[in-house]
Design an enzyme around this catalytic site. Structure first.
Site, short mmCIF file in Angstrom:
data_model
loop_
_atom_site.label_atom_id
_atom_site.label_comp_id
_atom_site.label_asym_id
_atom_site.label_seq_id
_atom_site.Cartn_x
_atom_site.Cartn_y
_atom_site.Cartn_z
CE LYS A 39 -0.38 0.07 5.05
NZ LYS A 39 -1.28 0.17 6.21
CE1 TYR A 271 11.94 31.67 3.25
CE2 TYR A 271 11.65 29.28 3.26
CZ TYR A 271 11.67 30.49 2.57
OH TYR A 271 11.45 30.50 1.23
#
Length: 389
Positions: A39, A271
């Site tokens: 999956k 940042y």
């Protein structure tokens, strides 16, 4: 895909390691069939190549969460038994019937939809009934089990379905000794016994996920469903390391340094300036970020191997890049930065990134995004590989 050209970032997928992991896990659950869970695009490793490699190594079943994943495997030509379990109303039931999928049913609404699809297709649907033994997600609760069993038996009598399996899923198998493990196992045995006493004849009964496959032999029943362990990642540090179980991580994530420059002391980095250089140094730019699946929560802590030394993300991890403080070292632009791998060369592992980000290793490998190319190595079993028992 395979590529040898210069790259920004790439994930190398070692299919020989995956096949070896399948054989190791099969040996731990000898006597039980093996379902390779692929999956979420094979936990980020690539669903189709990993499914094929697992089948090469002796997996008798392949498992997915969504029917769309299972149908994609069929479309890619994967033969054999494929099971999928996460259905919603109006799902592609008829397509699943026509593709010979084994489809999980957790409630009467799902049984009604799959029987309608079987009538429309003019074929018998293969279904597996899921019991909620204590996880509290999908699955039929014990109080509702008698009605689901009765309706399933009626559908079988009409030739609309064949019940191929009875199954459930553990909540805390990755926490050794947790009382819910024994409690769930008791409920599962009781619910299976009830179904079989009333005439259900499943091919397989299964509840064992990766940690149960590794540590709880009493849970193996007829089939085991390893997911993360098949990719060489331990389901939790409490259970043990990959090395403890003889498993090898399949994915190695690397990037090429995009920039190396001198910076003075007191220079803000990335940042928010959450990192400021403590003195004259060199900074290296790793061209991968949270847009590629590198967790932003690992800002200031995510480890990288560059030039044989561990470095950590200096300041914020941005969407496309992050910076490491090289401490005055001057690797060439284009030098390899290893974010994680098996650890053979002293590089970090997915578990190291999980610790840095405050998450689990499942998330680290699964979240690596689609703009990171997967480069498959050892796609065919070698002459020295044992392909089956």
């Amino acid at each position: 895909m395979n590529e040898t050209a210069p790259f920004r970032v790439r994930a190398e997928i070692d299919l020989a390691a995956l096949r070896a992991n399948v054989r190791t896990l099969r040996a731990r659950a000898r006597g039980a069939a093996f379902m390779a869970v692929v999956k979420a695009d094979g936990y980020g490793h690539g669903m189709v190549p990993c499914a094929r490699a697992a089948v090469d190594a002796g997996a008798a079943w392949v498992g997915t969460a969504t029917p769309q994943e299972a149908l994609a495997l069929r479309a890619a030509g994967l033969p054999g038994r494929i099971m999928c379990w996460l259905w919603t109303p109006g799902g592609p039931w008829r397509e699943g019937v026509e593709a010979d999928l084994d489809m999980s049913v957790s409630a009467r609404w799902a049984l009604r939809e799959v029987t309608d699809a079987a009538r429309a297709a003019g074929r018998t649907a293969r279904i597996q009934l899921k019991a909620d033994t204590g996880l509290g997600r999908n699955g039929c609760l014990p109080a509702d089990w008698p009605e689901l069993i009765a309706e399933s038996l009626r559908a079988e009598a009409e030739g609309l379905v064949t019940v191929t399996g009875l199954w459930s899923h553990f909540a805390c198998a990755d926490e050794p000794g947790h009382p819910s493990i024994a409690a769930q196992l008791t409920v599962f045995r009781e619910m299976v016994a009830y179904a079989e006493e009333r005439g259900i004849r499943p091919e397989v009964r299964h509840i064992a996920n990766s940690p149960a496959t590794l540590t709880l032999p009493e849970t193996h029943f007829d089939l085991v469903r390893p997911g993360i362990a098949m990719y060489g990642v331990s389901p939790s540090p409490e259970v043990g390391t990959s090395q403890d179980f003889g498993l090898r991580p399949v994915m190695t994530l690397t990037a090429s340094l995009a920039h190396v420059k001198h910076a003075p002391g007191g220079h803000g980095v990335s940042y928010g300036h959450h990192y400021t250089t403590p003195g004259d140094t060199t900074l290296g730019l790793v061209p991968a970020g949270y847009g590629d699946g590198i967790p932003r929560h690992a800002s200031g802590a995510g480890p990288v191997l560059i030039g044989g030394k561990w470095r950590t993300a200096a300041g914020r991890i941005a969407m496309d890049q992050f910076v490491v403080d090289l401490g005055g070292d001057e690797p060439e632009v284009g030098s390899e930065a290893v974010l994680f791998g098996p650890g053979d060369r002293g590089e970090p592992t997915a578990e190291d990134w999980a610790q840095a980000a405050g998450t689990i290793a499942y998330e680290i490998v699964t979240r690596i995004g689609s703009r990171v190319p997967r480069v498959y190595v050892n796609e065919r079993p070698g002459a020295d590989e044992q392909t089956d028992d």
